[in-house]
Motif scaffolding. Structure first.
Motif, mmCIF file in Angstrom:
data_model
loop_
_atom_site.group_PDB
_atom_site.id
_atom_site.type_symbol
_atom_site.label_atom_id
_atom_site.label_comp_id
_atom_site.label_asym_id
_atom_site.label_seq_id
_atom_site.Cartn_x
_atom_site.Cartn_y
_atom_site.Cartn_z
ATOM 1 N N PHE A 100 0.702 -1.088 0.148
ATOM 2 C CA PHE A 100 -0.078 -0.033 0.018
ATOM 3 C C PHE A 100 0.794 1.208 0.299
ATOM 4 O O PHE A 100 0.293 1.307 0.982
ATOM 5 C CB PHE A 100 -1.122 0.343 0.926
ATOM 6 N N PRO A 101 1.755 1.954 -1.587
ATOM 7 C CA PRO A 101 2.516 2.868 -0.916
ATOM 8 C C PRO A 101 1.617 3.722 -1.974
ATOM 9 O O PRO A 101 1.673 4.297 -1.929
ATOM 10 C CB PRO A 101 3.602 2.449 -1.830
ATOM 11 N N VAL A 102 1.657 4.498 -0.304
ATOM 12 C CA VAL A 102 0.906 5.851 -0.514
ATOM 13 C C VAL A 102 1.131 6.898 0.855
ATOM 14 O O VAL A 102 2.033 6.467 1.600
ATOM 15 C CB VAL A 102 -0.960 6.200 0.188
ATOM 16 N N CYS A 103 1.714 8.274 -0.173
ATOM 17 C CA CYS A 103 2.422 9.071 0.669
ATOM 18 C C CYS A 103 1.324 9.290 1.881
ATOM 19 O O CYS A 103 0.434 8.727 1.630
ATOM 20 C CB CYS A 103 2.913 10.724 0.046
ATOM 21 N N GLU A 104 2.137 10.571 3.188
ATOM 22 C CA GLU A 104 1.336 10.340 3.665
ATOM 23 C C GLU A 104 -0.226 11.761 3.317
ATOM 24 O O GLU A 104 -0.854 11.713 4.721
ATOM 25 C CB GLU A 104 2.291 11.675 4.730
ATOM 26 N N CYS A 105 0.202 12.767 2.624
ATOM 27 C CA CYS A 105 -0.791 13.504 2.354
ATOM 28 C C CYS A 105 -1.875 12.443 1.567
ATOM 29 O O CYS A 105 -3.132 12.483 2.590
ATOM 30 C CB CYS A 105 -0.538 13.786 1.136
ATOM 31 N N GLY A 106 -1.873 10.722 1.525
ATOM 32 C CA GLY A 106 -2.751 10.647 1.135
ATOM 33 C C GLY A 106 -3.567 8.765 1.690
ATOM 34 O O GLY A 106 -4.703 8.871 2.455
ATOM 35 N N MET A 107 -2.718 9.164 2.964
ATOM 36 C CA MET A 107 -2.380 7.816 4.253
ATOM 37 C C MET A 107 -3.704 8.483 5.515
ATOM 38 O O MET A 107 -4.089 8.139 5.998
ATOM 39 C CB MET A 107 -1.176 7.787 4.642
ATOM 40 N N ILE A 108 -2.988 10.341 5.459
ATOM 41 C CA ILE A 108 -3.759 10.912 6.896
ATOM 42 C C ILE A 108 -5.368 10.671 6.995
ATOM 43 O O ILE A 108 -6.772 10.058 7.688
ATOM 44 C CB ILE A 108 -3.497 11.755 7.167
ATOM 45 N N PRO A 109 -6.456 11.087 5.707
ATOM 46 C CA PRO A 109 -7.172 10.387 6.152
ATOM 47 C C PRO A 109 -7.817 8.988 5.476
ATOM 48 O O PRO A 109 -9.238 8.795 6.123
ATOM 49 C CB PRO A 109 -7.582 11.012 4.755
ATOM 50 N N VAL A 110 -7.282 8.443 5.194
ATOM 51 C CA VAL A 110 -7.640 7.084 4.834
ATOM 52 C C VAL A 110 -7.550 6.598 6.044
ATOM 53 O O VAL A 110 -8.743 6.154 6.624
ATOM 54 C CB VAL A 110 -6.727 5.765 3.648
ATOM 55 N N VAL A 111 -6.718 6.509 7.394
ATOM 56 C CA VAL A 111 -6.545 6.558 8.504
ATOM 57 C C VAL A 111 -7.597 6.914 9.007
ATOM 58 O O VAL A 111 -8.289 6.088 10.276
ATOM 59 C CB VAL A 111 -5.294 6.438 8.846
ATOM 60 N N ARG A 113 -10.018 8.035 8.600
ATOM 61 C CA ARG A 113 -11.794 6.451 8.599
ATOM 62 C C ARG A 113 -12.208 5.340 8.765
ATOM 63 O O ARG A 113 -12.471 4.217 9.421
ATOM 64 C CB ARG A 113 -12.178 6.193 6.551
ATOM 65 N N LEU A 114 -10.294 4.447 9.123
ATOM 66 C CA LEU A 114 -10.548 3.028 8.899
ATOM 67 C C LEU A 114 -10.884 3.131 11.067
ATOM 68 O O LEU A 114 -10.600 2.083 11.407
ATOM 69 C CB LEU A 114 -9.354 2.775 8.841
ATOM 70 N N ILE A 115 -9.969 3.932 11.444
ATOM 71 C CA ILE A 115 -9.632 3.722 13.167
ATOM 72 C C ILE A 115 -11.653 4.201 13.588
ATOM 73 O O ILE A 115 -11.893 3.156 13.780
ATOM 74 C CB ILE A 115 -9.488 5.478 13.634
ATOM 75 N N GLN A 116 -12.094 4.874 12.094
ATOM 76 C CA GLN A 116 -13.766 4.816 12.609
ATOM 77 C C GLN A 116 -14.848 3.883 12.326
ATOM 78 O O GLN A 116 -15.548 3.175 12.886
ATOM 79 C CB GLN A 116 -14.685 6.215 11.661
ATOM 80 N N LYS A 117 -13.939 2.876 11.791
ATOM 81 C CA LYS A 117 -14.407 1.440 10.946
ATOM 82 C C LYS A 117 -13.860 0.452 12.230
ATOM 83 O O LYS A 117 -14.482 -0.105 11.632
ATOM 84 C CB LYS A 117 -14.020 1.779 9.573
ATOM 85 N N GLY A 118 -13.322 0.379 13.117
ATOM 86 C CA GLY A 118 -13.063 -0.323 13.816
ATOM 87 C C GLY A 118 -11.079 -0.366 14.276
ATOM 88 O O GLY A 118 -10.957 -1.121 15.319
#
Length: 335
Positions: A100-111, A113-118
């Motif tokens: 999952f090679p994503v820079c921090e700019c794209g990583m933070i929003p994804v993470v 949502r992942l925290i919100q989903k458990g």
């Protein structure tokens, strides 16, 4: 739709303006031409252009992969990869960046949502820290930038893994409450997700890739410009005095990385231009600290997490990275 178009055009305008300024410098139409001799100006041009040209292919590859994963890989799939056991969860989160090679700019929003989903907060933190570093694109870029000393590429991956694991364990032991800001919304990842439903996933991928390319391109040009200026017009003796001064060299490179806010697919080419002036340990600090914490990622973290949590995370990173690099130097694992 107007907001992404405005942001894209704004970034393009800024990039064109910077390129215009650089063209003027190259043509000696600005006062910078009088700073040094023609030989110095030629050295500046050569160094700047070489850094940019070497880094651009890796930025392009990185943003394309980032866009593909952002649009086509479901978050639920990533969430299911994290085991419930904390130690196993940290290890899996450390290595998940390989796929999952994503820079921090794209990583933070994804993470977020992942925290919100458990997803556990400690695993999400590890994911944020390792994702921009431990992946094939960044490894290849680092290896190419330090092809005369590939140990730097290995050390970068190893130190990033170790720091992320230590920070993740400390977060697991100390953070008990949800650190998310409940009002956090409207970040980059969600725009691409919404657009993928309205205009098709392929269109969303190209939009995401274009925005990220121009966003990262700005920082690459600024970083290459500063690196070339420093090495051309700052006395070599001054740089060596700082670069060979133990802890001070690590602190300097941490500050340099924080301000430059370079993408992890291009920062190795800036760092390699300082080879011989700074210790390899301080270059390693630059390569690991910058992708984990810089100016733009701090602002994004503050928009997603509570201030107290961001300060704790910044402190843990700021202590762990130079400590690890100094240990590698002490035991002569990098020379």
């Amino acid at each position: 739709m107007t907001l992404p178009i405005f942001r894209w055009s704004r970034n393009l305008t800024l990039l064109v303006a910077v390129l215009g300024l650089l063209y003027a410098i190259v043509q000696k139409r600005t006062p910078l031409g009088s700073i040094g001799s023609s030989g110095s100006l030629q050295s500046f041009k050569t160094m700047f252009i070489s850094i940019v040209l070497e880094a651009l292919p890796f930025i392009l590859l990185g943003v394309v992969l980032s866009a593909l994963l952002q649009v086509f890989v479901p978050e639920a799939w990533i969430r299911r990869l994290i085991p419930r056991n904390p130690l196993l969860g940290i290890v899996v989160a450390c290595v998940i960046g390989i796929i999952f090679p994503v820079c921090e700019c794209g990583m933070i929003p994804v993470v977020r949502r992942l925290i919100q989903k458990g997803m556990p907060v400690y695993a999400a933190v590890v994911f944020i820290l390792t994702g921009p570093i431990i992946n094939p694109v960044v490894y290849a870029a680092t290896y190419m930038a330090f092809r005369s000393d590939p140990a730097i590429a290995y050390a970068r991956m190893g130190l990033a893994f170790a720091v992320a694991a230590v920070v993740g364990l400390l977060v697991y032991r100390t953070v008990r409450r949800n650190p998310l800001r409940h009002s956090a919304a409207g970040l980059t990842g969600e725009g691409a997700e919404a657009h993928s439903h309205s205009g098709g996933k392929l269109a969303a991928m190209f939009t995401h890739a274009a925005e990220e390319f121009f966003e990262m391109g700005k920082y690459l040009i600024a970083g290459a410009l500063l690196a070339a200026l420093m090495q051309t017009f700052v006395a070599r003796e001054s740089l060596v005095a700082v670069g060979q001064s133990g802890l001070l060299s690590h602190l300097f490179m941490m500050g340099f990385a924080y301000v430059l806010s370079l993408c992890s697919t291009s920062d190795a080419f800036v760092a390699s231009s300082f080879t011989g002036l700074f210790t390899k340990g301080s270059l390693l600090t630059f390569l690991v600290f910058g992708p984990m914490l810089d100016m733009k990622s701090t602002l994004m973290l503050l928009s997603v997490f509570k201030t107290r949590f961001v300060l704790l995370l910044a402190l843990l990173i700021a202590v762990s990275v130079p400590a690890g690099a100094l240990l590698l130097e002490h035991f002569q694992l990098i020379r």
